[in-house]
Design a protein around this motif. Structure first.
Motif, PDB file in Angstrom:
ATOM      1  N   GLU A 120       0.904  -1.119  -0.265  1.00 47.33           N
ATOM      2  CA  GLU A 120       0.067   0.000  -0.064  1.00 47.33           C
ATOM      3  C   GLU A 120       0.809   1.087  -0.043  1.00 47.33           C
TER       4      GLU A 120
ATOM      5  N   GLY B 226       2.762   4.142   1.281  1.00 44.46           N
ATOM      6  CA  GLY B 226       3.612   4.607   2.611  1.00 44.46           C
ATOM      7  C   GLY B 226       4.003   6.107   2.441  1.00 44.46           C
ATOM      8  N   ASP B 227       5.009   6.516   3.563  1.00 49.10           N
ATOM      9  CA  ASP B 227       5.394   7.649   3.441  1.00 49.10           C
ATOM     10  C   ASP B 227       6.452   7.965   2.197  1.00 49.10           C
ATOM     11  N   ARG B 228       7.249   7.272   2.227  1.00 53.78           N
ATOM     12  CA  ARG B 228       8.343   7.529   1.205  1.00 53.78           C
ATOM     13  C   ARG B 228       8.095   6.509  -0.259  1.00 53.78           C
ATOM     14  N   ALA B 229       7.666   5.376   0.328  1.00 55.76           N
ATOM     15  CA  ALA B 229       7.545   4.366  -1.077  1.00 55.76           C
ATOM     16  C   ALA B 229       6.357   3.193  -0.506  1.00 55.76           C
TER      17      ALA B 229
ATOM     18  N   ARG C  79       4.715   0.317   1.024  1.00 52.87           N
ATOM     19  CA  ARG C  79       5.193  -0.649   2.210  1.00 52.87           C
ATOM     20  C   ARG C  79       4.318  -1.868   2.053  1.00 52.87           C
ATOM     21  N   PRO C  80       4.887  -2.823   2.993  1.00 53.87           N
ATOM     22  CA  PRO C  80       4.029  -4.201   2.991  1.00 53.87           C
ATOM     23  C   PRO C  80       2.640  -3.973   3.476  1.00 53.87           C
ATOM     24  N   PHE C  81       1.549  -4.516   2.566  1.00 55.76           N
ATOM     25  CA  PHE C  81       0.286  -4.523   3.267  1.00 55.76           C
ATOM     26  C   PHE C  81      -0.414  -5.870   3.376  1.00 55.76           C
ATOM     27  N   PHE C  82      -0.981  -6.250   4.125  1.00 53.00           N
ATOM     28  CA  PHE C  82      -1.939  -7.231   4.677  1.00 53.00           C
ATOM     29  C   PHE C  82      -3.316  -7.064   4.583  1.00 53.00           C
TER      30      PHE C  82
ATOM     31  N   ARG D  12      -6.868  -8.341   4.304  1.00 51.73           N
ATOM     32  CA  ARG D  12      -7.810  -9.362   4.674  1.00 51.73           C
ATOM     33  C   ARG D  12      -9.261  -9.418   4.389  1.00 51.73           C
TER      34      ARG D  12
ATOM     35  N   GLU E 231     -10.679  -3.367   1.796  1.00 58.70           N
ATOM     36  CA  GLU E 231      -9.581  -3.087   2.171  1.00 58.70           C
ATOM     37  C   GLU E 231      -8.708  -3.003   0.752  1.00 58.70           C
TER      38      GLU E 231
ATOM     39  N   TYR F  96       7.549 -12.532   5.227  1.00 60.17           N
ATOM     40  CA  TYR F  96       6.478 -12.866   6.110  1.00 60.17           C
ATOM     41  C   TYR F  96       5.894 -14.107   5.889  1.00 60.17           C
TER      42      TYR F  96
ATOM     43  N   LEU G 294       1.393 -14.992  11.374  1.00 50.84           N
ATOM     44  CA  LEU G 294       0.853 -13.871  10.529  1.00 50.84           C
ATOM     45  C   LEU G 294       0.000 -14.582   9.277  1.00 50.84           C
TER      46      LEU G 294
ATOM     47  N   SER H  38       7.414  15.325   7.198  1.00 51.79           N
ATOM     48  CA  SER H  38       6.084  14.789   7.609  1.00 51.79           C
ATOM     49  C   SER H  38       5.819  13.707   9.027  1.00 51.79           C
ATOM     50  N   PHE H  39       7.328  13.349   9.197  1.00 54.96           N
ATOM     51  CA  PHE H  39       7.559  12.417  10.377  1.00 54.96           C
ATOM     52  C   PHE H  39       7.478  12.972  11.704  1.00 54.96           C
TER      53      PHE H  39
ATOM     54  N   LYS I 158      -3.423  -5.775  14.069  1.00 51.15           N
ATOM     55  CA  LYS I 158      -3.719  -5.082  12.669  1.00 51.15           C
ATOM     56  C   LYS I 158      -2.568  -4.203  12.474  1.00 51.15           C
TER      57      LYS I 158
ATOM     58  N   GLU J  19       1.093  -6.020  11.655  1.00 49.96           N
ATOM     59  CA  GLU J  19       1.212  -7.134  10.844  1.00 49.96           C
ATOM     60  C   GLU J  19       2.656  -6.736  10.018  1.00 49.96           C
ATOM     61  N   ARG J  20       2.886  -5.829   9.795  1.00 55.57           N
ATOM     62  CA  ARG J  20       4.143  -5.530   8.843  1.00 55.57           C
ATOM     63  C   ARG J  20       5.610  -5.465   9.610  1.00 55.57           C
TER      64      ARG J  20
ATOM     65  N   VAL K 195       9.921  -1.158   7.291  1.00 51.96           N
ATOM     66  CA  VAL K 195       8.753  -1.137   6.814  1.00 51.96           C
ATOM     67  C   VAL K 195       7.681  -0.053   7.045  1.00 51.96           C
ATOM     68  N   ASP K 196       8.172   0.991   7.531  1.00 50.47           N
ATOM     69  CA  ASP K 196       7.182   2.206   7.525  1.00 50.47           C
ATOM     70  C   ASP K 196       6.239   1.960   8.637  1.00 50.47           C
TER      71      ASP K 196
ATOM     72  N   ASN L 265       4.632   3.897  10.835  1.00 54.39           N
ATOM     73  CA  ASN L 265       4.874   5.227  11.352  1.00 54.39           C
ATOM     74  C   ASN L 265       3.935   5.448  12.565  1.00 54.39           C
TER      75      ASN L 265
END
Lengths: 265, 336
Positions: free
Chosen positions: A23, A25-28, A30-33, A35, A39, A56, A62, B139-140, B228, B231-232, B323-324, B326
């Protein structure tokens, strides 16, 4: 809805309990789960996705017991092929998909299909990696030692390199063994180097060269260079093809009568 | 609090005076694309084009690894060499941000909770914090959501606000700060009367109300949100090690034959080994439980126990995370 999201919704409707992807993310990305079907709209898949999602797949808490689908970039495919060869993944419980160069979603049915796909994708060092390789290769042994001691003096022993690596799946890492204490738990330049030597030697012939370790390092030590250099040595000594999962045993745990052994002096 | 003005030349003169006095001066230094605190010998080494150092300055008072005592055994007699406060040098931390300076307060509370930690106390007593207010944020950053701000002076001994002419507005906040000024008193001038510090400060939006977070966390222990959110999370220690207020440590032995040391080194609640029992049981067996601990400790247990939050909004954990994960985003989502 983009086609990745549409596919994810279909996968969830077909009975998958989890779709692993990316999904924003802030800079690039990122991994997204993912379910839930609602979503799925967050899913993205493009050249900005660099995290290796295979990390993962070996975490049972997980993955759960259901069927899992994963949108795999090339490095994730390489890791999946290697993990499968090491009997760490049951491909029948996984649906592995990728986005081809033609922007088509491709689903792999077997390990052979993944291998055949990967054989068409060349493994290459980036320009910065080539530059570092040239710089280090031009150094004397003493200069190289000094270079790495200096780099590792910054290491804070956060083990992000280990955590980000899809091949570091041991349930008990050597760093966690304290009788005897092989790796000193506190950071200092020489023990930090000992840890990296251990890490790299454990990855010889198994590292798939994704660079996740180097990207994860918060203090910017190019730790991925070490294992990538090993890939280079392996291809010279054992005919290993970087980027291709091993097919007939790990280089360092398999004996072959025709091994050159010309590094033994 | 006294205000002064210092010119560009004055800054250079003052910095030389700090070094000439034999103090160890830590300042942000650039190394490729990372900036971190290092001992410096001149103002030229100090980085100036960055938002935040990768690591906080906490290692100046809480080193990554520190010898508590050493021992040696000879002819049946064991000699113990305790930590010697005299070995700790006078230190100036130059150009920390307000979110770092304020981080020394929760650290001090932790290291004095029920027991006065002599090592920490010695380091802190000998350390003077020269903060620079923030003209840039990214932004952080979320200091304004956790009771701080780009011009917050709590925790600093002196705060400088850089001015367009290369000089700085100086706020002398403590006797330690005043002592540092006295090393080169002639470098400091009367402040310009109409100088307003606020116009030079970065704009950091407020993302959430801290009390709302705390209230929300009161009965969140069994919430599904931890699973939730985490997870990452890969379970490395990067977030804890770059954090200005994370203070968990491990005690280790470094024996070598008939001599050895007992060492205190950083540890992290993100590691599975952190809570592993000898029996093999682990009360925090999975990453979601460790992530919950991280958030609850900083935003619930610390305010409950020592009346202070364990976060200064510096955003380092988010920047360092592979893995961000944040933290600002996760906290905001708790109350939305």
């Amino acid at each position: 809805m983009n086609k990745i999201a549409e596919k994810a919704v279909a996968l969830l409707q077909e009975g998958h309990t989890l779709v692993l992807g990316y999904e924003e993310g802030d800079r690039a990305p990122r991994p997204f789960f993912c379910r839930q079907a609602e979503e799925a709209q967050h899913l993205v898949l493009d050249e900005r996705c660099t995290a290796n999602l295979a990390v993962y797949l070996t975490k049972p808490e997980l993955m759960g017991k259901g069927r899992v689908a994963v949108f795999a970039i090339t490095s994730s495919l390489r890791a999946i092929a290697q993990l499968t060869a090491e009997n760490q993944l049951q491909l029948e419980n996984l649906t592995i998909l990728t986005l081809t160069a033609e922007q088509e979603i491709k689903t792999f049915a077997t390990l052979e299909e993944i291998r055949s796909y990967l054989s068409e994708v060349p493994y290459e060092l980036s320009d910065t990696e080539k530059a570092l390789d040239e710089k280090l290769s031009a150094m004397t042994r003493e200069e190289r030692w000094k270079y790495w001691i200096n780099e590792f003096s910054r290491c804070i022993k956060c083990y992000a390199c280990r955590a980000a690596c899809p091949m570091c799946y041991c349930t008990r890492c050597i760093t966690e063994v304290n009788r005897p204490q092989w790796i000193s738990p506190w950071p200092s330049p020489l023990p930090n180097m000992e840890w990296q030597i251990n890490r790299v030697m454990h990855l010889v012939g198994r590292c798939i060269g994704c660079g996740a370790c180097g990207r994860a390092c918060p203090v910017g030590i190019p730790v991925d260079y070490l294992s990538k250099k090993m890939l280079q040595d392996l291809s010279e000594e054992f005919g290993y093809v970087p980027g291709q999962a091993m097919q007939d045993g790990n280089a360092l745990s398999t004996f072959k009568p025709d091994d050159k052994e010309n590094f033994i002096h | 609090m006294e205000k002064r003005y210092i010119s560009k030349e004055g800054l250079s003169r003052w910095f030389k005076a700090l070094l000439a006095g034999g103090k160890r001066v830590y300042a942000p230094v650039r190394n490729n694309d990372k900036v971190d605190f290092k001992p410096v010998r001149s103002l030229d080494e100090v980085a100036d084009d960055y938002v935040q150092t990768t690591q906080s300055a906490k290692s100046t008072v809480f080193p990554r690894a520190e010898v508590l005592f050493s021992y040696q055994k000879e002819n049946g007699i064991t000699t113990l060499n305790d930590f010697d406060p005299a070995t700790v040098p006078e230190t100036v931390v130059w150009k920390i941000h307000p979110c770092d300076a304020v981080g020394f307060i929760p650290l001090s509370q932790i290291f004095n909770e029920g027991y006065e930690d002599i090592l920490y106390k010695t380091h802190l007593e000998k350390t003077t914090l020269v903060s620079f207010s923030c003209s840039h944020a990214d932004s952080f950053c979320f200091c304004t959501s956790v009771q701080g701000g780009p011009g917050e002076t709590t925790g600093s001994d002196i705060q400088l606000t850089s001015l367009p002419d290369g000089g700085a507005l100086v706020e002398i906040l403590t006797p330690k700060g005043e002592a540092l000024v006295q090393l080169s008193a002639e470098s400091f001038e009367a402040p310009k009367e109409d100088e307003d510090k606020a116009q030079y400060l970065a704009d950091v939006p407020i993302y959430f109300q801290l009390d709302e977070i705390r209230n929300k966390l009161k009965d969140a222990f069994n919430s599904d949100i931890w699973k939730k959110q985490s997870e990452r999370c890969l379970g490395c220690g990067a977030c804890a090690f770059v954090c200005p207020t994370c203070a968990c440590f491990d005690i280790q032995e470094n024996p070598k034959g008939s001599q050895g040391q007992r060492i205190r080194c950083w540890d992290s609640c993100g590691f599975s080994l952190f809570t592993q029992h000898t029996s093999g049981h682990n009360p925090r067996a999975v990453q979601s439980q460790r992530w919950r601990q991280r958030i609850l400790h900083k935003f619930s247990y610390m305010p409950d126990r020592i009346n202070i939050f364990g976060c200064t909004g510096c955003g380092r954990c988010s920047r360092a995370c592979p893995v961000d994960m944040n933290i600002r985003e996760h906290l905001t989502s708790l109350v939305k």
